[in-house]
Write a protein that holds these residues in place. Structure first.
Motif, short mmCIF file in Angstrom:
data_model
loop_
_atom_site.label_atom_id
_atom_site.label_comp_id
_atom_site.label_asym_id
_atom_site.label_seq_id
_atom_site.Cartn_x
_atom_site.Cartn_y
_atom_site.Cartn_z
N ARG A 72 0.89 -1.16 0.00
CA ARG A 72 0.00 0.00 0.00
C ARG A 72 0.93 1.21 0.00
O ARG A 72 1.91 1.23 0.74
N THR A 125 -9.23 -9.54 -4.27
CA THR A 125 -9.34 -9.34 -2.82
C THR A 125 -10.18 -10.47 -2.24
O THR A 125 -11.16 -10.88 -2.85
N ILE A 126 -9.78 -10.93 -1.05
CA ILE A 126 -10.57 -12.02 -0.44
C ILE A 126 -11.91 -11.50 0.11
O ILE A 126 -12.77 -12.28 0.47
N ASP A 127 -12.07 -10.18 0.17
CA ASP A 127 -13.25 -9.60 0.84
C ASP A 127 -14.56 -9.73 0.05
O ASP A 127 -15.63 -9.65 0.63
N MET A 169 -11.91 -12.44 8.31
CA MET A 169 -11.64 -11.14 7.67
C MET A 169 -12.82 -10.71 6.78
O MET A 169 -13.82 -11.41 6.67
N GLY A 170 -12.62 -9.59 6.12
CA GLY A 170 -13.64 -9.08 5.20
C GLY A 170 -13.88 -7.59 5.34
O GLY A 170 -14.78 -7.04 4.72
N ARG A 171 -13.11 -6.98 6.22
CA ARG A 171 -13.29 -5.53 6.49
C ARG A 171 -14.75 -5.21 6.75
O ARG A 171 -15.35 -5.75 7.65
N GLU A 222 -14.95 -9.64 11.07
CA GLU A 222 -14.12 -8.67 11.81
C GLU A 222 -14.78 -7.27 11.88
O GLU A 222 -14.55 -6.53 12.81
N HIS A 253 -4.37 -13.75 8.87
CA HIS A 253 -3.82 -13.77 7.51
C HIS A 253 -3.70 -15.16 6.89
O HIS A 253 -3.38 -15.26 5.70
N ARG A 256 -5.53 -15.30 3.77
CA ARG A 256 -5.04 -14.64 2.56
C ARG A 256 -4.11 -15.53 1.74
O ARG A 256 -3.77 -15.19 0.60
O1 F6P Z 1 -8.75 -6.29 2.21
C1 F6P Z 1 -8.20 -7.51 2.46
C2 F6P Z 1 -7.91 -7.69 3.91
O2 F6P Z 1 -7.36 -8.98 4.10
C3 F6P Z 1 -9.08 -7.48 4.86
O3 F6P Z 1 -9.94 -8.58 4.90
C4 F6P Z 1 -8.37 -7.19 6.16
O4 F6P Z 1 -9.15 -6.40 7.00
C5 F6P Z 1 -7.16 -6.41 5.69
O5 F6P Z 1 -6.94 -6.77 4.34
C6 F6P Z 1 -5.90 -6.70 6.47
O6 F6P Z 1 -4.90 -5.88 5.98
P1 F6P Z 1 -3.34 -6.05 6.29
O7 F6P Z 1 -2.80 -7.07 5.37
O8 F6P Z 1 -2.77 -4.70 5.99
O9 F6P Z 1 -3.20 -6.47 7.71
#
Ligand code: F6P
Length: 323
Positions: A72, A125-127, A169-171, A222, A253, A256
């Motif tokens: 990022r 994205t996994i979300d 996860m999933g924001r 989450e 993670h 992911r």
């Molecule tokens: O957007 C993908 C995601 O895995 C979300 O599900 C999670 O909240 C976030 O990224 C975690 O981000 P990071 O890898 O910066 O900890």
């Protein structure tokens, strides 16, 4: 057309490699030169380019993560940063860019498109939080990872007559919790989109216990802020009010990673192939996706302005099946 650049940005997702492979192979098939840009927009600004050939994407379709790495990048969010990116792309003769990522990455791609770089976004994205597409690359694999964890937790939960809270996860999007919760037979599913309260979960647990069920799986997204204190708050409530023996697992993670599912590999292949076809047609500022199993493309602005709808019917069905 000049060379095509490709980068992965934001949180990684299983299937990104399959998409990279599809973009590189399709572009080379049509006679284009391709540059892989390392670490997303950060690598772009640091001129971290490498030319990709057919074999540079060999043996990656089955791999999790992204061989191009991801990040990022704050500098790219500034006007100066983006102007510098355009100059660097020109320096390498890259007139078109494929960006694989989520909404933040698409916003960046859109800005580059406004500066004259031909850009196409691929949803990775996994979300599964992008409204314009039925599925994002990585969501299916992550769902399967959660199901696997639920299965294992259910074994031990059942042996000890315990309640297991699994945070996924999933924001701000509850799709991962919902899909995995249904497929894993969860007793309760808590998502940000629904106003479930702690007392609802306590009540549900008491009801299931009354009919003799001694263990229980609660999938908690989450982003479900309606549950006061999150997983810890819920555990306290269940321990005090129900005297339940509760354990919490935050999957984190692990969701992911892993080898992408067949679904994600095929989706990524289709979308990667389409992205290059659009660039060849001279299109820019668009994203590709899947709707009713058909590959679609849409203006980035339009796609980003769409509000993701939650599948209430599926959620209601899950409630019926878990009584
Ligand atoms: O957007 C993908 C995601 O895995 C979300 O599900 C999670 O909240 C976030 O990224 C975690 O981000 P990071 O890898 O910066 O900890």
């Amino acid at each position: 057309m000049k060379a095509i650049g490709i980068l992965t940005s934001g949180g990684d997702a299983p299937g990104m490699n399959a998409a990279i492979r599809a973009v590189v192979r399709t572009a080379i098939y049509y006679g284009y030169k391709v540059y892989g840009i390392e670490r997303g927009y950060a690598g772009l600004l640091e001129k971290d380019f490498r030319e990709m050939d057919l074999s540079s994407v060999g043996d990656i379709i089955q791999k999790g993560g992204t061989v191009l790495k991801s990040s990022r990048c704050d500098e790219f969010r500034t006007e100066e940063g983006r102007a510098k990116a355009v100059e660097i792309l020109e320096e390498f003769g890259v007139g078109s860019l494929v960006v694989i990522g989520g909404d933040g990455s698409f916003t960046g791609a859109n800005k580059l498109s406004q500066l004259g770089v031909h850009t196409i976004g691929i949803p990775g994205t996994i979300d599964n939080d992008l409204a314009y597409t039925d599925y994002t690359i990585g969501f299916d694999t992550a769902t399967n990872t959660v199901i696997d964890a639920i299965g294992k937790l259910r074994d031990t939960s059942s042996s000890h007559d315990r309640v297991n809270i699994i945070e996924v996860m999933g924001r701000r999007c509850g799709d991962l919790a919902l899909f995995a919760g249904i497929a894993g037979g969860a007793e309760s599913i808590i998502v940000p989109e629904m106003d479930t309260k702690t007392e609802d979960i306590v009540k549900k647990l008491k009801t299931t216990q009354k009919r003799g069920k001694k263990h229980s799986i609660i999938v908690l997204a989450e982003g479900a802020e309606n549950i006061e204190g999150g997983a810890l708050g819920l555990r306290s409530a269940l321990t005090i009010e129900d005297k339940a023996d509760v354990r919490i697992t935050v999957l984190g993670h692990v969701q992911r990673g892993g080898s992408p599912s067949a679904f994600d590999r095929i989706l990524a292949s289709r979308l990667g192939n389409k992205a290059v076809e659009l660039l060849i047609e001279g299109k820019s500022g668009r994203v590709v996706g899947i709707k009713d199993n058909k590959v679609i493309d849409m203006d980035i602005d339009e796609a980003l302005s769409m509000k993701k709808t939650f599948d209430d019917d599926l959620y209601e069905m899950a409630k019926i099946l878990s009584i």
